[in-house]
Design a protein around this motif. Structure first.
Motif, PDB file in Angstrom:
ATOM      1  N   ILE A   1      47.362  46.237  -2.787  1.00 59.52           N
ATOM      2  CA  ILE A   1      46.889  44.624  -3.221  1.00 59.52           C
ATOM      3  C   ILE A   1      45.570  44.669  -3.705  1.00 59.52           C
ATOM      4  N   VAL A   2      44.520  45.433  -3.005  1.00 58.33           N
ATOM      5  CA  VAL A   2      43.368  45.598  -3.799  1.00 58.33           C
ATOM      6  C   VAL A   2      43.520  46.150  -5.101  1.00 58.33           C
ATOM      7  N   GLY A   3      44.410  47.100  -5.157  1.00 59.22           N
ATOM      8  CA  GLY A   3      44.456  47.592  -6.543  1.00 59.22           C
ATOM      9  C   GLY A   3      44.879  46.790  -7.592  1.00 59.22           C
ATOM     10  N   ILE A   4      45.830  45.923  -7.227  1.00 59.00           N
ATOM     11  CA  ILE A   4      46.132  44.938  -8.292  1.00 59.00           C
ATOM     12  C   ILE A   4      44.857  44.151  -8.884  1.00 59.00           C
ATOM     13  N   PHE A   5      44.201  43.669  -7.838  1.00 61.83           N
ATOM     14  CA  PHE A   5      42.950  42.999  -8.052  1.00 61.83           C
ATOM     15  C   PHE A   5      41.879  44.028  -8.940  1.00 61.83           C
ATOM     16  N   THR A   6      41.643  45.172  -8.781  1.00 59.78           N
ATOM     17  CA  THR A   6      40.753  45.920  -9.656  1.00 59.78           C
ATOM     18  C   THR A   6      41.776  46.263 -10.901  1.00 59.78           C
ATOM     19  N   LEU A   7      42.694  46.092 -11.003  1.00 53.57           N
ATOM     20  CA  LEU A   7      43.515  46.131 -12.237  1.00 53.57           C
ATOM     21  C   LEU A   7      43.320  45.107 -12.989  1.00 53.57           C
ATOM     22  N   VAL A   8      43.107  43.909 -12.485  1.00 56.80           N
ATOM     23  CA  VAL A   8      43.215  42.598 -13.260  1.00 56.80           C
ATOM     24  C   VAL A   8      41.548  42.403 -13.456  1.00 56.80           C
TER      25      VAL A   8
END
Length: 706
Positions: free
Chosen positions: A453-460
């Protein structure tokens, strides 16, 4: 020779809108009352439709079905030759009343409407009913045609009247009227009514039984007479648990006590009392006789029926010593019975609990274990309804529970959801407690989901949030904690729905929450985290009481795992460990102790104090510990935190109501959820008061030196 009467009162586990089930329990109670020799049977408030119908009271269906049930009662042979007193809503002249319908041998004697409605705290009776305001006045009530055909009566007496048999006189109160300052039983007793009844829908709160018992005892201590109280039992489909406690009092003494917590759907309590004892007791009180000679009489509905017997061999019931439960026992029994009602009536297969190894989730686990213990005890004592319910829950028609641990393993799943921030000690404590209560225990790690989930945030966004320990801001730190908490909620519901499927078992589980009342008040939990659940058995219980409850379970159930759980400081374990040790504690995070929180909660809700009033009270109460400035800082911090987090109360998991300073926004604590969290006017008043107190202290110091 005496005039000995046997009366019966009931505790019934009724369910809102369960007309068929409610009818069966009412008939069973009447039959038991007859078997015990009673000539009068009293039931709880609104027993025909259930007390918790709420806005269903607006529906004509509820009124119709209540009369249909009444018709079944009137024509049943079980109700013959015994005065039956049942509760239901009645529409009279297009006004809805909460009523008692008293009948004998297919004839309705009286419909008595409630005169004082409960309209505070958890109760909203004025929303659905109108109080009967015509004291000692009656009117004609035109019966529905279905009832007319059965009774041969076109109209019956409706209003504030009493029943006059050949040997005594019976008056009715309904729940709140006992608690009112001008209770009808006072005037009734002065007018010679010897038996006063009360049909209640009174819920459980910790330490409330003392008040209820004292009220009942006092009704007959000053005025003499017999007082008979019935009460509901069970959850009735809501946050409240009605705890029974049916009782009978005569001349200031309790002579019969019903159980406060029980899995029995029907309990009937009887007592045999001598009306001559009432006459002699009253005649000795000259002040009562003077008042009685001037009282305005009640309308009496005369009935050709006698309650008394002249059998000299029948002994009257003797006074008893009331047996009170300790608060720890109340926590062990009340929420356990509430959980049992929810489980069996929701037709689910058990419970799922995220077990963190802390006091709150461990207390919840202990309550489930206590429930299993009560189920096994009831089955052993021959309770067939409990046996049928547990067999349906486990989907095994041959199963008979013998041991609480074994039953726990069938219907209770616990899960420790570890992360990189979890300590080994809490994992061990959770595992050991699960072993000792026998729950089916799962251990999993949420790090993969959190990182995704944090990875998705970072990707965005291109940003990588960090914990405070690693140099991140407070916003980053809080957001990373909340991600972990919310992931646990998602996993809890997934496992609750499918964990039995993975084991080849049918059904799904109810998810249990474990946020206590103090944390809810402060808002110290993540909105929509694993505190969000189907129901929460400890949501109305303070941290202080839970600590005592943990000690009680340690001693009562020999759950030695609770020793280390009780000794550990409460922690959410959502921030990184320091050298393998917990760096985060709840009280440090909150900026206040749990003991202080309970004080704030009682002053805010029970004493109805805002920031300024609370400061004025605490500056005196805490004067030996804190300066006025320190007290002001504490009060301001609480109200800031309360205001910022109040919105969380709108989504609070339905919780067992056990404490009257609960912040539950849904039913009990109706306040805004959008505040000016700076409280500028209120805090300015506090600052002015602090300045005045400090100037006064300086002046006193100067005078002493001088």
């Amino acid at each position: 020779m005496g005039r000995k009467v046997t009366v019966a009162t009931c505790a019934l586990n009724q369910w809102a809108l369960d007309f068929e089930g409610n009818l069966g329990r009412i008939l069973q109670s009447i039959e038991l009352a007859r078997t015990k020799g009673a000539r009068y049977r009293l039931g709880p408030e609104l027993e025909i439709c259930g007390y918790g119908c709420a806005d269903h009271f607006y529906e004509s269906d509820t009124l119709l079905h209540s009369f249909q049930v009444l018709a079944k009662l009137l024509e049943s042979p079980v109700t013959q030759d015994i005065i039956c007193d049942v509760g239901m809503p009645v529409l009279h002249k297009n006004v809805r009343y909460n009523c008692r319908v008293i009948f004998l041998n297919k004839k309705i004697l009286l419909i008595r409407p409630k005169m004082a409605l409960a309209n505070g705290g958890n109760y909203r009776e004025l929303r659905w009913f109108t109080p009967w305001s015509k004291a000692r006045q009656v009117e004609e009530y035109f019966l529905p045609r279905m009832i007319q055909k059965l009774t041969g009566q076109e109209t019956v007496t409706f209003g504030d009247a009493v029943i006059a048999t050949k040997d005594t006189c019976i008056g009715s109160e309904i729940c709140e009227e006992l608690w009112a300052p001008n209770s009808p039983h006072i005037a009734m007793g002065l007018d010679g009514i010897e038996i006063v009844t009360n049909s209640s829908g009174s819920h459980h709160e910790l330490r409330k039984a003392h008040t209820r018992v004292d009220l009942v005892r006092s009704t007959t201590a000053k005025n003499g007479g017999i007082y008979v109280l019935a009460n509901l039992r069970g959850c009735d489909g809501d946050r409240l648990y009605y705890d029974g406690c049916a009782m009978i009092s005569v001349n200031g003494h309790i002579v019969a006590q019903g159980s406060q917590f029980s899995l029995d759907d029907v309990e009937v309590l009887t007592a045999t009392l001598d009306l001559e004892d009432v006459s002699s007791y009253r005649a000795e009180i000259s002040s009562r006789s003077l008042a009685a000679s001037q009282v305005q009489p009640y309308h009496r509905v005369k009935v050709d029926f006698a309650l008394s017997s002249h059998d000299v061999w029948v002994s009257p019931s003797e006074p008893i010593q009331w047996r009170y439960h300790s608060p720890e026992e109340e926590i062990s029994l009340g929420p356990a019975c509430w959980l049992w009602d929810y489980l069996r009536r929701s037709k689910q297969a058990g419970f799922f609990l995220p077990l963190s190894g802390g006091i709150d989730s461990s207390s919840t686990a202990c309550i489930v274990f206590s429930m299993c213990y009560q189920v096994c005890k009831n089955v052993k004592n021959g309770n067939q309804q409990v046996l049928l319910d547990v067999r349906r829950i486990v989907n095994d028609e041959t199963y008979t529970p013998q041991d609480a641990r074994e039953l726990c393993g069938r219907i209770f799943t616990t899960c420790y959801m570890a992360s990189e921030n979890s300590s080994q000690s809490t994992q061990d404590m959770a595992r050991l407690l699960a072993e000792q209560i026998g729950s089916y225990h799962i251990k999993l790690n949420i790090d993969m989901a959190v990182k995704a989930i944090v990875g998705i945030f970072t990707l965005v966004t291109g940003k990588i949030p960090q914990f405070r320990l690693h140099g991140g801001s407070s916003r980053e730190n809080l957001a990373l904690q909340n991600v972990q908490a919310r992931v646990r909620m998602l996993l809890a519901y997934l496992l609750a729905q499918l964990s039995l499927w993975t084991r080849g078992m049918p059904g799904a589980l109810l998810v249990l929450g474990s946020a206590n009342v103090d944390e809810s008040l402060r808002g110290y939990f993540t909105k929509y985290d694993c505190s969000s659940a189907d129901i929460n058995p400890i949501g109305g219980i303070s941290k202080t009481d839970l600590r005592h409850f943990i000690q009680y379970c340690l001693e009562t159930f020999q759950l030695t795992a609770l020793r280390s759980i009780s000794a550990a400081p409460p922690t959410a374990e959502l921030e990184p460990l320091e050298d393998g040790q917990v760096s985060q504690t709840d009280e440090a995070d909150m900026g206040m102790t749990y003991a202080e929180l309970s004080v704030y909660g009682r002053l805010r809700k029970i004493s109805k104090m805002g920031p300024y009033s609370m400061f004025c009270r605490l500056v005196s109460t805490w004067k030996e510990m804190w300066t006025p400035t320190q007290v002001a800082d504490k009060v301001k911090h609480f109200f800031r935190s309360y205001a910022i987090n109040r919105h969380k109360m709108t989504s609070l998991t339905p919780s067992y109501h056990a404490e009257n300073y609960s912040p539950d926004d849904n039913r009990f604590d109706l306040r805004p959820f959008l505040y000016n969290s700076g409280w500028p006017w209120q805090f300015h008043c506090i600052d002015e008061k602090v300045l005045a107190l400090e100037e006064r202290d300086e002046q006193q110091t100067f005078e002493e030196i001088d």
